[in-house]
Design a protein around this motif. Structure first.
Motif, PDB file in Angstrom:
ATOM      1  N   GLY A 184      12.192   4.776  -9.409  1.00  0.00           N
ATOM      2  CA  GLY A 184      11.783   5.360  -8.134  1.00  0.00           C
ATOM      3  C   GLY A 184      10.276   5.413  -7.989  1.00  0.00           C
ATOM      4  O   GLY A 184       9.727   5.121  -6.911  1.00  0.00           O
ATOM      5  N   GLY A 185       9.595   5.781  -9.069  1.00  0.00           N
ATOM      6  CA  GLY A 185       8.131   5.755  -9.028  1.00  0.00           C
ATOM      7  C   GLY A 185       7.590   4.338  -8.879  1.00  0.00           C
ATOM      8  O   GLY A 185       6.588   4.105  -8.192  1.00  0.00           O
ATOM      9  N   LEU A 186       8.261   3.373  -9.521  1.00  0.00           N
ATOM     10  CA  LEU A 186       7.831   1.980  -9.417  1.00  0.00           C
ATOM     11  C   LEU A 186       7.946   1.472  -7.980  1.00  0.00           C
ATOM     12  O   LEU A 186       7.117   0.671  -7.523  1.00  0.00           O
ATOM     13  N   LEU A 187       8.958   1.928  -7.250  1.00  0.00           N
ATOM     14  CA  LEU A 187       9.157   1.475  -5.881  1.00  0.00           C
ATOM     15  C   LEU A 187       8.100   2.019  -4.915  1.00  0.00           C
ATOM     16  O   LEU A 187       8.010   1.547  -3.776  1.00  0.00           O
ATOM     17  N   LEU A 188       7.306   2.985  -5.348  1.00  0.00           N
ATOM     18  CA  LEU A 188       6.202   3.456  -4.503  1.00  0.00           C
ATOM     19  C   LEU A 188       5.153   2.354  -4.285  1.00  0.00           C
ATOM     20  O   LEU A 188       4.322   2.469  -3.375  1.00  0.00           O
ATOM     21  N   ASN A 189       5.202   1.317  -5.115  1.00  0.00           N
ATOM     22  CA  ASN A 189       4.290   0.192  -4.899  1.00  0.00           C
ATOM     23  C   ASN A 189       4.575  -0.523  -3.573  1.00  0.00           C
ATOM     24  O   ASN A 189       3.730  -1.277  -3.083  1.00  0.00           O
ATOM     25  N   CYS A 190       5.758  -0.288  -3.008  1.00  0.00           N
ATOM     26  CA  CYS A 190       6.045  -0.847  -1.681  1.00  0.00           C
ATOM     27  C   CYS A 190       5.084  -0.290  -0.637  1.00  0.00           C
ATOM     28  O   CYS A 190       4.720  -0.992   0.318  1.00  0.00           O
ATOM     29  N   CYS A 191       4.680   0.984  -0.801  1.00  0.00           N
ATOM     30  CA  CYS A 191       3.705   1.569   0.123  1.00  0.00           C
ATOM     31  C   CYS A 191       2.362   0.868   0.001  1.00  0.00           C
ATOM     32  O   CYS A 191       1.657   0.660   1.006  1.00  0.00           O
ATOM     33  N   VAL A 192       1.981   0.512  -1.223  1.00  0.00           N
ATOM     34  CA  VAL A 192       0.727  -0.218  -1.423  1.00  0.00           C
ATOM     35  C   VAL A 192       0.796  -1.584  -0.743  1.00  0.00           C
ATOM     36  O   VAL A 192      -0.155  -2.017  -0.077  1.00  0.00           O
ATOM     37  N   CYS A 193       1.926  -2.258  -0.915  1.00  0.00           N
ATOM     38  CA  CYS A 193       2.098  -3.561  -0.255  1.00  0.00           C
ATOM     39  C   CYS A 193       2.074  -3.415   1.261  1.00  0.00           C
ATOM     40  O   CYS A 193       1.542  -4.266   1.976  1.00  0.00           O
ATOM     41  N   GLY A 194       2.657  -2.327   1.769  1.00  0.00           N
ATOM     42  CA  GLY A 194       2.626  -2.089   3.202  1.00  0.00           C
ATOM     43  C   GLY A 194       1.216  -1.873   3.715  1.00  0.00           C
ATOM     44  O   GLY A 194       0.874  -2.298   4.831  1.00  0.00           O
TER      45      GLY A 194
END
Length: 525
Positions: A184-194
């Motif tokens: 779940g913490g790893l998926l926060l990188n989607c915000c960075v990509c956004g």
């Protein structure tokens, strides 16, 4: 809170084909990897979930199915949100949803909680990232778009090779709850990509004063009112793409293709185990397939961008599907491990070609402005096929107890989709006799399919435009004749009509030269 930059009218801005587009490509690479690899990586935790909640394997398999269904089925919703708010805010909110779902799932007390948290919430978050990332990639690249699509599509096999071993390590070290929390913490990188998805802005012209802006807006409104055209409203979901014959052909063939495309990777490991091979040796087949896939996608992107190939990329896509389906048909006759290795090599090549070309062809057909709506509608149609294909193959396996029929069915479906796409495109889509690559020079996003796949109503529009043009030409000819007539009249005017004021004064002052003139009040005047 600052204003949201909406990607309105980005289709009219020329694609930079580089610059910040490379940062957008990196973000799209990561998002594609998460979206396609995460449903498969979660399967690493299935044994722990079966032991924890006392359920069967089929119950845990619904987690991946719900994830894929959300990824494909929420396409229209993503299109509406992107057209309303823009790509960047939608992706950042999607990253929060993806992360929140996995974090909440780590506190689950039943398998239903896993369905809702990991399947629905995380699946929705990944969908809100996947589709906008492809839209932004289409806006930032035009001439280099096939290469960009190939590189971004390579994120899927790369992420799969990384996430699966990572999931095993996390399960061994922290258990499934700790693993879900870290993922779940790893998926926060989607915000960075956004955050990397910066909207395209038209180049700034000379600044106008407020009065000039008001005047320009008023003139524009008067022109629209004079033409009787109401101000067009932005469509949140453009269904006019269904009038495009090329889009209809693509949607039908892609839906047929998805029925069998994902079946071999699901069953190839079980196929190898049934032949008597060890578990690790059987699992190595997926590693071989993924390794070949990593290099096949960028390579196919380079080929699709060649001057002679790009105008005909729809036929290259048909060849890729035909290659993939034929590989399945031949692979159904495999009877030892070596033949399965050869099958995985060729399947990896063909699977990579399909992955690199599927969205490139759609972009070429509908263009930049309608792509946000078109991809949502296509993914919705594919979602239905995804939910039918692998389960249908499983039922066939239960009935026949023979993997050969599963691979034959999958290969037949993919070959049929290739035949439908190539045949219908050849018969129903007109082609323009121009030099290859001419569309690339005419402007960003131009292609023979985008220019020629017009609905039958275009003939009526062209007829109306022709009548208006003829009326304008007649009016110009009449005005020209009137101007020439006035000019001719001015040229034939006699010189005697003109009167010199000096001669009149001289005549009045020197009456003796003009005969005897009586002196009277009239003559004095």
């Amino acid at each position: 809170m600052g204003g949201v930059a909406v990607d309105e009218g980005s289709g009219r801005v020329k694609a930079p084909d580089g610059g910040w587009g490379w940062a957008v490509l990196v973000g799209c690479f990561v998002i594609t990897g998460f979206s396609y690899a995460f449903p498969k990586a979660v399967s690493v935790f299935f044994k722990e979930l079966i032991r924890e909640f006392g359920v069967g394997y089929s119950d845990t398999a619904w987690i991946s199915s719900i994830l894929l269904a959300m990824l494909y089925g929420t396409g229209p919703l993503c299109s509406v949100l992107v057209n309303r708010y823009g790509c960047r805010p939608v992706m950042m909110v999607g990253g929060l949803f993806a992360s929140l779902g996995m974090i909440l799932a780590s506190f689950a007390t039943s398998i239903i909680h896993i369905y809702l948290c990991t399947g629905v919430i995380t699946g929705l978050g990944l969908a809100l990232n996947f589709q906008p990332s492809l839209i932004m990639l289409n806006r930032y690249f035009s001439e280099k778009r096939p290469l960009a699509n190939g590189l971004s599509a390579a994120g899927s096999p790369v992420a799969l090779c990384c996430l699966s071993p990572l999931g095993q390590v996390l399960q061994f070290q922290y258990g499934w709850r700790g693993g879900f929390l870290i993922l779940g913490g790893l998926l926060l990188n989607c915000c960075v990509c956004g955050a990397l998805m910066r909207p395209l802005v038209a180049p700034k012209g000379p600044e106008l004063t407020d009065e000039e802006k008001e005047k320009a807006d008023g003139e524009k409104d008067r022109e629209e009112a004079g033409k009787g055209k109401p101000k067009a409203k932005a469509k949140l979901l453009d269904f006019s793409v269904f009038k495009d014959r090329g889009f209809l052909i693509y949607t039908i063939s892609a839906s047929i293709m998805v029925l069998g495309l994902f079946v071999p990777p699901v069953f190839v490991v079980s196929y190898a185990k049934e032949m008597g091979n060890e578990d690790t040796k059987s699992a190595l087949l997926l590693s071989i397939l993924g390794f070949i896939d990593i290099f096949a996608r960028p390579t196919c992107g380079v080929i699709a961008g060649l001057k002679w190939v790009r105008p005909r990329c729809v036929y290259l896509f048909s060849f890729a599907m035909l290659f993939n389906g034929t590989t399945d048909l031949i692979g159904s006759q495999a009877n030892d491990y070596a033949s399965l290795v050869v099958f995985c090599v060729f399947f990896g090549i063909s699977y990579g070609m399909v992955g690199a070309l599927q969205f490139e062809v759609l972009m070429a057909i509908v263009g930049t402005e309608k792509f946000s709506s078109a991809i949502g509608l296509v993914l919705l149609m594919e979602a239905m096929a995804v939910l039918v294909g692998p389960p249908g193959a499983g039922r066939l396996l239960d009935a026949t107890k023979n993997y050969m029929y599963v691979f034959l069915l999958a290969g037949s479906e993919v070959v049929l989709s290739a035949v439908v796409l190539a045949t219908c495109n050849f018969l129903f889509i007109k082609t323009k006799s121009s030099e290859p690559g001419a569309e690339l020079e005419s402007g960003p996003g131009a292609s023979e399919m985008e220019q020629l796949n017009k609905p039958p109503l275009d003939g009526v529009e062209e007829k109306g435009e022709k009548e208006e043009r003829e009326k304008t030409e007649v009016k110009e000819i009449k005005e020209k004749e009137d101007t020439e007539n006035e000019k001719d009249k001015a040229e034939i005017r006699p010189d005697s009509i003109t009167v010199d004021s000096e001669e009149v004064e001289k005549f009045l002052k020197e009456p003796e030269h003009n005969g005897s003139v009586l002196s009277s009040p009239e003559t004095c005047l």
